[in-house]
Every structure is written in structure tokens, then in C-alpha cells.
Design an enzyme around this catalytic site. Sequence first.
Site, PDB file in Angstrom:
ATOM      1  N   ARG A 173       0.832  -1.225   0.000  1.00  0.00           N
ATOM      2  CA  ARG A 173       0.000   0.000   0.000  1.00  0.00           C
ATOM      3  C   ARG A 173       0.858   1.262   0.000  1.00  0.00           C
ATOM      4  O   ARG A 173       0.578   2.230   0.716  1.00  0.00           O
ATOM      5  CB  ARG A 173      -0.960   0.036   1.197  1.00  0.00           C
ATOM      6  N   SER A 224     -11.184  -1.604   3.538  1.00  0.00           N
ATOM      7  CA  SER A 224     -10.437  -1.787   4.795  1.00  0.00           C
ATOM      8  C   SER A 224      -9.882  -0.442   5.230  1.00  0.00           C
ATOM      9  O   SER A 224      -9.209   0.229   4.456  1.00  0.00           O
ATOM     10  CB  SER A 224      -9.270  -2.749   4.584  1.00  0.00           C
ATOM     11  N   GLU A 294      -5.354   3.322   6.315  1.00  0.00           N
ATOM     12  CA  GLU A 294      -5.145   3.215   4.866  1.00  0.00           C
ATOM     13  C   GLU A 294      -5.991   4.269   4.148  1.00  0.00           C
ATOM     14  O   GLU A 294      -5.605   4.824   3.118  1.00  0.00           O
ATOM     15  CB  GLU A 294      -5.552   1.801   4.414  1.00  0.00           C
TER      16      GLU A 294
HETATM   17  C1  LIG Z   1     -15.936  -2.071  -0.936  1.00  0.00           C
HETATM   18  C2  LIG Z   1     -14.474  -1.730  -1.105  1.00  0.00           C
HETATM   19  C3  LIG Z   1     -13.554  -2.745  -1.285  1.00  0.00           C
HETATM   20  C4  LIG Z   1     -12.191  -2.441  -1.435  1.00  0.00           C
HETATM   21  N1  LIG Z   1     -11.313  -3.466  -1.618  1.00  0.00           N
HETATM   22  C5  LIG Z   1     -10.003  -3.189  -1.774  1.00  0.00           C
HETATM   23  C6  LIG Z   1      -9.058  -4.252  -1.975  1.00  0.00           C
HETATM   24  O1  LIG Z   1      -9.401  -5.430  -2.045  1.00  0.00           O
HETATM   25  N2  LIG Z   1      -7.746  -3.916  -2.105  1.00  0.00           N
HETATM   26  C7  LIG Z   1      -7.311  -2.621  -2.053  1.00  0.00           C
HETATM   27  O2  LIG Z   1      -6.099  -2.374  -2.192  1.00  0.00           O
HETATM   28  N3  LIG Z   1      -8.188  -1.595  -1.876  1.00  0.00           N
HETATM   29  C8  LIG Z   1      -9.507  -1.850  -1.737  1.00  0.00           C
HETATM   30  N4  LIG Z   1     -10.394  -0.817  -1.554  1.00  0.00           N
HETATM   31  C9  LIG Z   1      -9.895   0.575  -1.466  1.00  0.00           C
HETATM   32  C10 LIG Z   1      -9.843   1.329  -2.815  1.00  0.00           C
HETATM   33  O3  LIG Z   1     -10.794   0.818  -3.729  1.00  0.00           O
HETATM   34  C11 LIG Z   1      -8.444   1.279  -3.434  1.00  0.00           C
HETATM   35  O4  LIG Z   1      -7.489   1.900  -2.584  1.00  0.00           O
HETATM   36  C12 LIG Z   1      -8.386   1.958  -4.815  1.00  0.00           C
HETATM   37  O5  LIG Z   1      -7.143   1.703  -5.404  1.00  0.00           O
HETATM   38  C13 LIG Z   1      -8.593   3.473  -4.750  1.00  0.00           C
HETATM   39  O6  LIG Z   1      -8.777   3.939  -6.078  1.00  0.00           O
HETATM   40  P1  LIG Z   1      -9.633   5.252  -6.389  1.00  0.00           P
HETATM   41  O7  LIG Z   1      -9.581   5.497  -7.839  1.00  0.00           O
HETATM   42  O8  LIG Z   1     -10.982   5.138  -5.782  1.00  0.00           O
HETATM   43  O9  LIG Z   1      -8.762   6.328  -5.630  1.00  0.00           O
HETATM   44  P2  LIG Z   1      -9.301   7.504  -4.699  1.00  0.00           P
HETATM   45  O10 LIG Z   1      -9.948   6.907  -3.504  1.00  0.00           O
HETATM   46  O11 LIG Z   1     -10.067   8.469  -5.493  1.00  0.00           O
HETATM   47  O12 LIG Z   1      -7.914   8.154  -4.261  1.00  0.00           O
HETATM   48  C14 LIG Z   1      -7.008   7.466  -3.424  1.00  0.00           C
HETATM   49  C15 LIG Z   1      -5.688   8.240  -3.416  1.00  0.00           C
HETATM   50  O13 LIG Z   1      -5.101   8.153  -4.712  1.00  0.00           O
HETATM   51  C16 LIG Z   1      -4.861   9.455  -5.246  1.00  0.00           C
HETATM   52  N5  LIG Z   1      -5.123   9.378  -6.686  1.00  0.00           N
HETATM   53  C17 LIG Z   1      -6.225   8.866  -7.293  1.00  0.00           C
HETATM   54  N6  LIG Z   1      -6.081   8.935  -8.632  1.00  0.00           N
HETATM   55  C18 LIG Z   1      -4.881   9.515  -8.860  1.00  0.00           C
HETATM   56  C19 LIG Z   1      -4.170   9.870 -10.045  1.00  0.00           C
HETATM   57  N7  LIG Z   1      -4.657   9.637 -11.261  1.00  0.00           N
HETATM   58  N8  LIG Z   1      -2.953  10.446  -9.905  1.00  0.00           N
HETATM   59  C20 LIG Z   1      -2.426  10.688  -8.677  1.00  0.00           C
HETATM   60  N9  LIG Z   1      -3.054  10.387  -7.533  1.00  0.00           N
HETATM   61  C21 LIG Z   1      -4.267   9.794  -7.627  1.00  0.00           C
HETATM   62  C22 LIG Z   1      -5.825  10.365  -4.520  1.00  0.00           C
HETATM   63  O14 LIG Z   1      -5.353  11.697  -4.488  1.00  0.00           O
HETATM   64  C23 LIG Z   1      -5.878   9.727  -3.134  1.00  0.00           C
HETATM   65  O15 LIG Z   1      -4.810  10.172  -2.334  1.00  0.00           O
HETATM   66  C24 LIG Z   1     -11.756  -1.092  -1.405  1.00  0.00           C
HETATM   67  C25 LIG Z   1     -12.700  -0.069  -1.238  1.00  0.00           C
HETATM   68  C26 LIG Z   1     -14.048  -0.377  -1.093  1.00  0.00           C
HETATM   69  C27 LIG Z   1     -15.044   0.736  -0.945  1.00  0.00           C
END
Ligand SMILES: Cc1cc2nc3c(=O)[nH]c(=O)nc-3n(C[C@H](O)[C@H](O)[C@H](O)COP(=O)(O)OP(=O)(O)OC[C@H]3O[C@@H](n4cnc5c(N)ncnc54)[C@H](O)[C@@H]3O)c2cc1C
Length: 301
Positions: A173, A224, A294
Amino acid sequence: MEPIQNFLSAHQISFKDGCMLSELTTFKIGGRSELVLYPETAEQCSALIRFAREQNQRLIFLGNGSNILGSDHGCQEWILKTERLAGLSIDENDILKVGAGVRLVKASSFTAKNGFSGLEFAYGIPGTVGGAVFMNAGAYGGSMDQVVLKTHYLDEEGAPHVIEGPAHQFAYRNSFFMQHPSYLITAVEMRLEKGNMQEILKRIEELQRRRKEKQPLEYPSAGSVFKRPAGNYAGKLIEEAGLRGYRIGDAQVSEKHCGFIINRGRATSRDVRLLIAHVQQQVKKKSGIELECEVRFIGAE
Ligand SMILES: Cc1cc2nc3c(=O)[nH]c(=O)nc-3n(C[C@H](O)[C@H](O)[C@H](O)COP(=O)(O)OP(=O)(O)OC[C@H]3O[C@@H](n4cnc5c(N)ncnc54)[C@H](O)[C@@H]3O)c2cc1C
């Protein structure tokens, strides 16, 4: 007309005035954000970054908002939402090229249907490719570091760069981008393995079944909340601290999976932050282990 409106119309960048963070995040929590921007190309992103800098205006990058807790007080920063940074193709060398705003579910089903293995783990992670590289997202033994080859990004001055391999500094992570939150990921290249489409789809189905069985997907959450501590599991430690189902306001430690905090309807970011602090305190008291968050917080304190 304000300078920002002139700028957006000159560059044909879509935007929304005053959108609630609760509408931009899977937790469904958070107050009003002043301005949300929806660039479609790296060039538009670059122009936006330069313009925001000139205006002394901070930008927040948002993918699908699935790892975010938005402040009840909203945010003054402009939000650059990556969802229109599209593009999804496999080249003649079997390299997947994908825009940062593409959802993992889409990239995973696209590669599966083209007979490529490697992104099965990502199908159920509700984020974008950019957010997943930033977080080094992973599940069921797979993670972004295993497949990412190159990442295209813009620095804080809007200048384009590409990094490759070890320069990503991937760890659990963690990534180069987490150390440089002012860099915007615009596109990613991945190397996948040729495989059997039916087997790949079967594996995805199996992982989805396990996810639905174990995770409270029926409630809004950010997945998580805590990183996995070395040699242990956050959910297990939280359960052992007697916190299964523990609730503050409408924020609750999930009964189904103690590593998740769920929004039971009208949870505020204050509820969630108090609950996080309580969980950290109780787990530390019971086991001596410090749980690290996280989920990332955005907006006014
Ligand atoms: C039901 C559920 C299940 C999940 N299961 C998992 C799992 O199994 N494994 C896991 O690792 N995570 C899991 N997650 C957490 C999440 O989905 C991941 O961390 C995912 O990678 C976040 O992506 P996002 O596009 O939503 O990022 P966001 O939540 O929008 O952003 C997260 C971070 O990334 C940065 N960011 C986003 N896009 C960019 C970009 N293009 N350039 C630079 N920075 C950027 C943002 O500024 C922020 O700091 C889960 C979440 C939920 C709600």
C-alpha cells in the site's frame, strides 16, 4: 466572468460547481467542494495544473473516491476528477495501455475477455487504475506492482514524465506517487500473461464470490480502513479488542468484516474519525499494535 471560468471555457474542460464530497466518494460522506474538474486529456490536465499554480490554488486528485473520507466541512481545493482520462487497448507486444481514470473492473474484464491474465485480483476493487497505482492496491495475492510496467504522470508544474519498474518504489500500500501527492498519474502500461479466457473468468467469479461473502458490500464504506500490520490482520485485532459492531453515530465497525467501517446512513466524517481513533486506542491497549490508517482524508479539518 472569473478567470477560472474563462480558462475552463478556453480549454473546453467540463466542470461542476459545488458538488458534495458525499457524491464523489464510496463512503458517501462529506460536505461541499467548491469546484470539480473533469479533464479528458493529459494536455488539459497539464494546463489545469499550471493554471491552478498561477492562481495559488491547491488541486486534489480524485479517482473513484473509494479510499477517501471527505470532511463534513467540505473542501476549498479544486477537485480534479480523473474519470474522463480514458483509453484502453492492448498493443502488438501484449502491453495493456490504460487511462488513469478507467475503473479497475473495466480494465479487468477487458483483459479477461481478450484472454490476458494478471488483473483478476483487481476486478472487485472499486477504484480507478490511477488510484490503484497510487495506493498499490491489491487483493487475493495480486497487486498492482506485479503488473505495472510504466506510469505516465505530470509533475507539479504540469510537465510530463514516465517512470518504469523499480522507480515506482512499490511496497505494501505504498508507491512513489504516495511520496509525491502533487503528481498526477495520467496513464499506465501493464504487462499481462496470455491465458485461457474461460479460466480467467472463472477465477474472477470465484474471487467475487469470496468478496461478497466476506465484505459488507451492501453499505457505503472505503474498504479496509487500516493497513495490515506485519504478521497480523487488522480485522482480527479489532475483533479481539471486542469492537465488532461498535458504533459511533452512524459509523460502525462492520459485523461482517471488522476491518471495514461502514456508513449506516447518515455517518459524518467526525463519527468516522472518532471511531478510527477509538479502534486504534483499544487495539493498542489490547495487543500493543498500532493500526495505521489506509483511508485518506480530504478537505477542511
Ligand atoms: C468495498 C471496497 C472494497 C475495497 N477493496 C479493496 C481491496 O481489495 N484492495 C485494495 O487495495 N483496496 C480496496 N479498496 C480501497 C480502494 O478501492 C483502493 O485503494 C483503490 O485503489 C482506490 O482507487 P480510487 O480510484 O478510488 O482512488 P481515490 O480513492 O479516489 O484516491 C485514493 C488516493 O489516490 C490518489 N489518486 C487517485 N487517482 C490519482 C491519479 N490519477 N494520480 C495521482 N493520484 C491519484 C488520490 O489523491 C488519493 O490520495 C476497497 C474499497 C471499497 C469501498
